[in-house]
Design a protein around this motif. Structure first.
Motif: not given
Length: 390
Positions: A40, A49, A38, A384-385, A387-388, A390, A53
């Motif tokens: 992140f 975050d 990921r 788009e999932s 890049t973030r 959720t 997740y």
């Protein structure tokens, strides 16, 4: 749709919600979150975050959470792979233990189990002045065989200077896996997974295209398992006899989607057998589509099915579950749902595999498993999932 109509049209997923015991740990169902990088983790550590997740996936009825791949403390373990990946986690001491302990403590109250996946990128790493990429024979593979979206990056990796590692340097990398496994246990994880697929370091020792050594680390298929076997043994010593150890392997490589680790069941047994004997409890067979026959000239059995048949160990299926496209086909476009759950259930009922890993579906929707169990409408995958969180 009435309840009766939904019952007739929706597959019965209840067999997948039976518990599974892997060595000394019982997971509440057969549905796992597949490990997915990921990027992140600033400073190589998970923050709030990332805690949230993983907690949300566990709350969504995921039975076993397998984290994103976490690097060892070797200087060349993780870095940019040419896909814009940065902020990758690694095990490096007490700060790592404390950070991942927060993730574990957030997941456990849900009833789910959680294990980290350990990796070393090996030749799949962009050139870095501080530490060159690490490959058993100093080879990347043929960059011309890489997928179109990746071929230019592959050429850069293949052209980089990768010194031939010495016996002592290889042994040090093995020790690094053991140290990382010990830190994972200190953080409270329920077991361990090893990334031995997709052209990364462990796989590069298994694959004849990147391992052409003539010493104890190379040779025929069985000899090429020496590095992986030593890593498994080091990790088994670190985690003890009661914790499960999962091993992901694949035929395909990021260097070449058409590559094959083994051309026959006998050749596959030569590779998986020593790993099984060394302490692997479950073989996670990574394929682009879970039901693809591994050796179509022999039978319709999947790679996970062959792993279980040849070793007698548990196996896991992954790849395209619930979708109409494979993972690399949805990096820039969406993928609608696919009615492949009946096929999955049929193969599961036949005993072909014991665990089912969900990837993109859980990336997009943390409650996908709960929704699938309830027969609710499932969303298409949105790239788009990627890049973030959720």
């Amino acid at each position: 749709m009435t309840i009766a109509e939904r019952t007739r049209s929706e597959p019965d997923l209840s067999p997948l919600f039976e518990p599974l015991t892997i060595r000394g740990v019982t997971v509440p169902n057969r549905l796992a979150m597949a490990p997915m990088t990921r990027s992140f983790c600033p400073d190589n550590l998970p923050g709030d975050d990332v805690v949230g997740y993983y907690q949300r996936r566990a709350e969504g009825e995921t039975g076993l959470v397998v984290t994103e791949a976490i690097g060892t403390d070797h200087p060349a373990a993780v870095g940019d792979t040419g896909l814009g990946e940065a902020n990758l986690p690694l095990f490096r001491g007490q700060d790592t233990i404390d950070a991942w302990a927060r993730v574990v403590k957030a997941v456990h109250p849900t009833g789910a189990k959680i294990i980290p996946q350990l990796w070393h990128q090996g030749p799949m790493r962009m050139p870095n002045a501080d530490a060159p990429a690490f490959s058993p024979s100093g080879l990347y593979g043929d960059p011309e065989k890489a997928a179109d979206y990746y071929v230019e990056k592959a050429k850069i990796m293949a052209a980089a200077d990768m010194p031939l590692p010495t016996d002592e340097e290889i042994a040090d990398v093995v020790d690094g896996f053991g140290r990382a496994a010990a830190q994972a246990m200190a953080a409270g994880f329920d077991g361990l997974a090893l990334h031995g697929a997709h052209g990364y370091l462990i796989d590069s020792f298994l694959w004849r295209e990147t391992n052409r050594r003539a010493d104890r680390w190379g040779g025929d298929a069985v000899a090429r398992t020496t590095f992986a076997v030593e890593v498994v043994k080091a990790c088994r010593r670190a985690i003890g006899e009661d914790k499960p150890l999962l091993f992901r392997f694949s035929q395909w490589k990021q260097q070449d989607f058409r590559a094959r680790l083994a051309d026959t069941p006998h050749a596959l047994e030569a590779i998986l057998g020593p790993l099984s004997d060394a302490g692997v409890d479950l073989f996670d067979a990574s394929v682009r589509y879970f039901n693809t026959p591994a050796f179509p000239d022999v039978s319709n059995l999947s790679l996970a099915g062959w792993a279980k048949k040849l070793t007698g160990k548990l196996s896991g299926a992954v790849g395209g579950i619930g979708f109409s496209k494979g993972m690399y086909d949805t990096m820039s476009s969406s993928s609608g749902g696919a009615n492949n759950m009946p096929i999955l259930l049929q193969r599961f009922a036949a005993g072909e595999f014991d665990l089912v890993s969900i990837g993109r579906a859980l990336l997009h929707d943390p409650h996908w498993i709960r929704k699938a169990r309830r027969g609710e409408n499932l969303p298409a995958f949105d790239p788009e999932s990627l890049t973030r969180l959720t």
